[in-house]
Design a protein around this motif. Sequence first.
Motif, short mmCIF file in Angstrom:
data_model
loop_
_atom_site.label_atom_id
_atom_site.label_comp_id
_atom_site.label_asym_id
_atom_site.label_seq_id
_atom_site.Cartn_x
_atom_site.Cartn_y
_atom_site.Cartn_z
N LYS A 21 -41.89 1.69 40.38
CA LYS A 21 -40.91 1.12 41.28
C LYS A 21 -41.32 -0.27 41.75
CE LYS A 21 -39.51 5.60 42.99
NZ LYS A 21 -39.41 6.48 44.13
N MET A 22 -40.33 -1.03 42.16
CA MET A 22 -40.59 -2.37 42.69
C MET A 22 -41.49 -2.30 43.91
SD MET A 22 -40.24 -5.53 42.35
CE MET A 22 -40.50 -6.97 43.36
N ALA A 23 -41.34 -1.29 44.73
CA ALA A 23 -42.20 -1.16 45.91
C ALA A 23 -43.67 -1.08 45.49
CB ALA A 23 -41.80 0.06 46.73
N ASN A 24 -43.96 -0.36 44.41
CA ASN A 24 -45.34 -0.25 43.92
C ASN A 24 -45.85 -1.62 43.49
OD1 ASN A 24 -44.74 2.42 44.25
ND2 ASN A 24 -44.97 2.99 42.13
N PHE A 25 -45.04 -2.35 42.71
CA PHE A 25 -45.42 -3.68 42.24
C PHE A 25 -45.64 -4.62 43.43
CE2 PHE A 25 -44.29 -8.00 40.96
CZ PHE A 25 -45.15 -8.19 39.88
N TYR A 26 -44.70 -4.63 44.34
CA TYR A 26 -44.77 -5.51 45.51
C TYR A 26 -46.03 -5.22 46.33
CZ TYR A 26 -43.24 -7.92 49.76
OH TYR A 26 -43.15 -8.76 50.84
N ASN A 27 -46.25 -3.95 46.63
CA ASN A 27 -47.42 -3.57 47.43
C ASN A 27 -48.73 -3.85 46.72
OD1 ASN A 27 -45.91 -2.76 49.67
ND2 ASN A 27 -45.67 -0.69 48.87
N ALA A 28 -48.74 -3.75 45.41
CA ALA A 28 -49.96 -4.01 44.64
C ALA A 28 -50.33 -5.49 44.65
CB ALA A 28 -49.80 -3.52 43.21
N HIS A 29 -49.35 -6.38 44.84
CA HIS A 29 -49.62 -7.81 44.70
C HIS A 29 -49.40 -8.63 45.97
CE1 HIS A 29 -50.39 -7.68 40.44
NE2 HIS A 29 -49.35 -6.87 40.31
N LYS A 30 -48.85 -8.08 47.01
CA LYS A 30 -48.51 -8.89 48.18
C LYS A 30 -49.73 -9.51 48.86
CE LYS A 30 -48.28 -5.05 51.45
NZ LYS A 30 -47.37 -4.25 52.25
N ASN A 31 -50.90 -8.96 48.66
CA ASN A 31 -52.11 -9.50 49.26
C ASN A 31 -52.97 -10.30 48.28
OD1 ASN A 31 -51.67 -8.44 51.90
ND2 ASN A 31 -52.23 -6.44 51.11
N ASP A 32 -52.46 -10.54 47.07
CA ASP A 32 -53.20 -11.33 46.09
C ASP A 32 -53.34 -12.78 46.58
OD1 ASP A 32 -53.18 -9.05 44.55
OD2 ASP A 32 -51.94 -9.88 42.95
N ASP A 33 -54.30 -13.49 46.00
CA ASP A 33 -54.51 -14.90 46.33
C ASP A 33 -53.33 -15.73 45.80
OD1 ASP A 33 -55.92 -17.09 47.33
OD2 ASP A 33 -56.86 -17.48 45.39
N LYS A 34 -52.92 -16.72 46.57
CA LYS A 34 -51.84 -17.65 46.21
C LYS A 34 -50.52 -16.95 45.93
CE LYS A 34 -54.94 -21.18 44.51
NZ LYS A 34 -55.29 -22.06 43.43
N VAL A 35 -50.17 -16.00 46.78
CA VAL A 35 -48.92 -15.25 46.63
C VAL A 35 -48.02 -15.55 47.82
CG1 VAL A 35 -47.92 -12.93 46.77
CG2 VAL A 35 -49.81 -13.37 45.24
N THR A 36 -46.75 -15.75 47.53
CA THR A 36 -45.72 -15.81 48.56
C THR A 36 -44.92 -14.53 48.41
OG1 THR A 36 -45.59 -18.22 48.40
CG2 THR A 36 -43.73 -17.08 49.43
N ALA A 37 -44.88 -13.73 49.46
CA ALA A 37 -44.18 -12.45 49.41
C ALA A 37 -43.28 -12.31 50.63
CB ALA A 37 -45.18 -11.30 49.35
N VAL A 38 -42.04 -11.94 50.38
CA VAL A 38 -41.06 -11.79 51.46
C VAL A 38 -40.32 -10.48 51.24
CG1 VAL A 38 -39.02 -12.74 52.58
CG2 VAL A 38 -40.73 -14.29 51.62
N GLN A 39 -40.36 -9.62 52.23
CA GLN A 39 -39.50 -8.44 52.25
C GLN A 39 -38.58 -8.64 53.44
OE1 GLN A 39 -41.45 -4.64 52.46
NE2 GLN A 39 -39.53 -3.53 52.37
N VAL A 40 -37.31 -8.80 53.15
CA VAL A 40 -36.35 -9.18 54.19
C VAL A 40 -36.01 -7.96 55.04
CG1 VAL A 40 -34.05 -10.12 54.63
CG2 VAL A 40 -35.43 -11.01 52.75
N PRO A 41 -36.26 -8.05 56.35
CA PRO A 41 -35.85 -6.95 57.24
C PRO A 41 -34.34 -6.96 57.41
CG PRO A 41 -36.91 -8.71 58.49
CD PRO A 41 -36.97 -9.10 57.05
N ARG A 42 -33.80 -5.84 57.80
CA ARG A 42 -32.35 -5.69 57.86
C ARG A 42 -31.69 -6.71 58.80
NH1 ARG A 42 -30.06 -2.71 55.24
NH2 ARG A 42 -29.22 -0.71 55.22
N PHE A 43 -32.32 -7.05 59.91
CA PHE A 43 -31.68 -7.99 60.84
C PHE A 43 -31.55 -9.39 60.23
CE2 PHE A 43 -36.12 -8.78 61.85
CZ PHE A 43 -36.16 -10.15 62.07
#
Length: 174
Positions: A21-43
Motif C-alpha cells: 500500500k501507499m501508506a507502507n511506501f510513504y511511511n518507509a521513506h518519509k524520514n529519509d534524507d532529502k525527502v519532502t513528504a506531505v500528507q494533507v490533513p482533512r481540514f
Amino acid sequence: MKKTLLILSILLFLSCGSYYKMANFYNAHKNDDKVTAVQVPRFMFAVLKGLSPEMNSVLGNVNDLRFIQLQPQDQPEERTIQAEINQLTNERFTDIFRKNDEFKRTLISVREVGTSIREVIVHKTSGGKHTVLYLNGNFNPATIRDYAETGKFDNLTQSLTQQYLWNTTAPKSF
C-alpha cells in the motif's frame, strides 16, 4: 473438506497480505534524507479546493492525499525506490499513462472499483528525483483521463508543494 477449506482460507489470507500500500511506501521513506513528504490533513482540503475550480473538481471526493519527493543517493537506492513503485502499482492497479524518456519517466496508475476510480498514483522521475502523488477517493474516470492527458497532475503537485512551502515559510503569528 475441512482441509481444503483451511488451505483455501490460508491462501486467501496470504494473497491479501501481499498487497503493498501507499501508506507502507510513504511511511518507509518519509524520514529519509532529502525527502519532502506531505500528507494533507482533512481540514487542508478546503484550502486546496479554494485554489481553483479545477482543483475543487478533482479534490471534491478525496479522502487521502499524499505527496513525497525522494532524492536517492546512489544507484542501488534508485533501483530500490523504482522496485517499490513497481510493486505498488503492479498489484491491483492499471497503468493509464506511461512515458519513458532517457532521463524522465512519467507513470499514472489507477485502481478501479466498478465504474469509478478509487486510487490514483502519479510517479515522475526527473533530475535524480522521484515524485509520487497519491490520491484516494471516488473519482470520475473522465476527469482522471483529462488530468493524465493534459498534465494537470503537474499543476496539482505544484499547487500542493507551493501551499506546503507557504505554510512552512510563512511568519508565525500568535
